[in-house]
Write an enzyme that holds these catalytic residues in place. Structure first.
Site, mmCIF file in Angstrom:
data_model
loop_
_atom_site.group_PDB
_atom_site.id
_atom_site.type_symbol
_atom_site.label_atom_id
_atom_site.label_comp_id
_atom_site.label_asym_id
_atom_site.label_seq_id
_atom_site.Cartn_x
_atom_site.Cartn_y
_atom_site.Cartn_z
ATOM 1 N N PHE A 7 -4.054 32.729 58.141
ATOM 2 C CA PHE A 7 -2.958 31.788 57.950
ATOM 3 C C PHE A 7 -3.451 30.473 57.351
ATOM 4 O O PHE A 7 -4.449 29.907 57.808
ATOM 5 C CB PHE A 7 -2.299 31.450 59.295
ATOM 6 C CG PHE A 7 -1.532 32.566 59.923
ATOM 7 C CD1 PHE A 7 -0.184 32.748 59.648
ATOM 8 C CD2 PHE A 7 -2.140 33.425 60.822
ATOM 9 C CE1 PHE A 7 0.535 33.770 60.244
ATOM 10 C CE2 PHE A 7 -1.441 34.448 61.428
ATOM 11 C CZ PHE A 7 -0.090 34.627 61.136
ATOM 12 N N ASP A 8 -2.719 29.991 56.355
ATOM 13 C CA ASP A 8 -2.802 28.582 56.027
ATOM 14 C C ASP A 8 -2.225 27.824 57.228
ATOM 15 O O ASP A 8 -1.580 28.421 58.096
ATOM 16 C CB ASP A 8 -1.980 28.311 54.760
ATOM 17 C CG ASP A 8 -1.896 26.846 54.432
ATOM 18 O OD1 ASP A 8 -2.953 26.195 54.328
ATOM 19 O OD2 ASP A 8 -0.766 26.338 54.291
ATOM 20 N N PHE A 9 -2.455 26.506 57.285
ATOM 21 C CA PHE A 9 -1.959 25.767 58.448
ATOM 22 C C PHE A 9 -0.769 24.869 58.105
ATOM 23 O O PHE A 9 0.350 25.127 58.514
ATOM 24 C CB PHE A 9 -3.093 24.956 59.080
ATOM 25 C CG PHE A 9 -2.687 24.326 60.385
ATOM 26 C CD1 PHE A 9 -2.348 25.132 61.464
ATOM 27 C CD2 PHE A 9 -2.617 22.955 60.521
ATOM 28 C CE1 PHE A 9 -1.944 24.573 62.660
ATOM 29 C CE2 PHE A 9 -2.220 22.376 61.726
ATOM 30 C CZ PHE A 9 -1.882 23.187 62.793
ATOM 31 N N ILE A 160 -1.631 34.493 54.385
ATOM 32 C CA ILE A 160 -0.260 33.995 54.502
ATOM 33 C C ILE A 160 -0.233 32.489 54.264
ATOM 34 O O ILE A 160 -1.032 31.746 54.852
ATOM 35 C CB ILE A 160 0.286 34.295 55.920
ATOM 36 C CG1 ILE A 160 0.244 35.799 56.185
ATOM 37 C CG2 ILE A 160 1.703 33.756 56.089
ATOM 38 C CD1 ILE A 160 0.046 36.158 57.631
#
Length: 212
Positions: A7-9, A160
């Site tokens: 995941f990106d944050f 993502i």
């Protein structure tokens, strides 16, 4: 079979959009009075701070990054909000045995602050931050580092994110990608980069994982 999600944050797991825009407006208004509007800041969301300030203030990069980080940290907790369904979905993914990690252009300490605020730190095996790589997204290096640390195969991974940097980093690393429709830049913007999936809600990951 999907075994791991990266995941990106910012803008993906935690809604930091207002925080980021207000921080850019604070430092840019001080340096370039009246020259920038909030909507102008959208293009700065995705690249690293160093990349952005190399473009805007090439002779003052360290100073501007420092000012940005100072104001951002001071106002972090009051300006971030949670996206709907993130915690509940992470709980279900963890229960399914899916391995989770974060791949971001932020510093690890700032990511951890956001995760702690969300009560989500325990879901992730590790964080890949800007200090962990030489080349940030869209270069594949951060994604490939995460895959190496997880010890999984590329075909079992999805990257993502809410920005084209995330989608392109995943594609450059030869993994599947998912864009989030709650991106501040919009679903149509993400579709231009042809992610394998568009998530309308965080819980859309569950059938993808279960059916893989």
């Amino acid at each position: 079979m999907v075994k791991a999600l990266l995941f990106d944050f910012d803008g993906t797991l935690l809604n930091t959009n207002d925080l980021i825009i207000q921080t850019f407006m604070h430092v840019l208004e001080e340096r370039f009075p009246g020259q920038y509007k909030p909507e102008d800041c959208l293009r700065f969301m995705g690249p690293s701070l160093v990349e952005t300030f190399k473009e805007l203030t090439p002779d003052e990069v360290d100073e501007m990054v420092g000012k940005y980080r100072k104001w951002n940290l001071e106002h972090h907790d009051e300006l971030v909000t949670e996206f709907d369904g993130v915690i509940e979905t992470l709980e279900e993914l963890q229960a399914l045995g899916i391995r989770l990690a974060i791949v971001s252009t932020k510093r690890r300490d700032t990511i951890k602050r956001g995760l702690d605020l969300m009560g989500a730190s325990h879901f992730f095996e590790f964080l890949v931050g800007i200090e962990d790589v030489k080349n940030v997204k869209p270069d594949p290096e951060p994604v490939l580092l995460a895959i190496e640390k997880l010890g999984v195969e590329k075909e079992d991974v999805i990257m993502i994110g809410d920005n084209h940097h995330d989608i392109l980093a995943g594609k450059n690393a030869d993994v599947k990608t998912a864009g989030v429709a709650w991106s501040i830049k919009g679903e149509d913007y993400l579709k231009q980069f042809h992610p394998d999936y568009i998530l309308q809600h965080m819980s859309d990951l569950l059938p993808i994982v279960k059916e893989s």
